[in-house]
Design a protein around this motif. Structure first.
Motif: not given
Length: 115
Positions: A53-60
């Protein structure tokens, strides 16, 4: 399904979504080692995941993509006998030296918050 969650820069995330980036490499550090490998005095075992699961940032509402892993490999610099280099820290924990995980990426299973 076993899922590895990784933060990634926007430019790399965009390349994965576009199908231009087919591998993800991560250097194994003392703080990330438990996420990637299990080490005993006689064996180094890879922790196997089905997808990242790639997330491009910490924002919700940061862009995310769940991507299938086609292949998992450990790349390492061998010692003089051809073995993986290990060392002990001050607390007698075995740690891997000069190694990185290489994930060959497959199909995108799902995505959200794409821009």
């Amino acid at each position: 399904m076993e899922i590895l969650t990784l933060l990634i820069k926007n430019a790399s995330f965009d390349k994965i979504i576009a199908g231009e980036k087919k591998e993800e490499k991560r250097t194994i550090t003392p703080s990330t080692q438990k996420k990637y490998v299990k080490i005993t005095p006689n064996e180094v075992t890879l922790i196997m995941y089905d997808a990242i699961l790639f997330k491009a940032g910490h924002e919700e509402d940061a862009p995310e993509a769940l991507v299938k892993i086609d292949k998992t490999e450990l790349e390492y610099e061998a010692d003089e006998d051809g073995y993986i280099k290990l060392y002990e820290d001050d607390n007698n924990n075995l740690l891997i030296e000069d190694a990185e995980m290489v994930y060959t990426l497959g199909e995108i299973i799902s995505s959200k918050n794409l821009k």
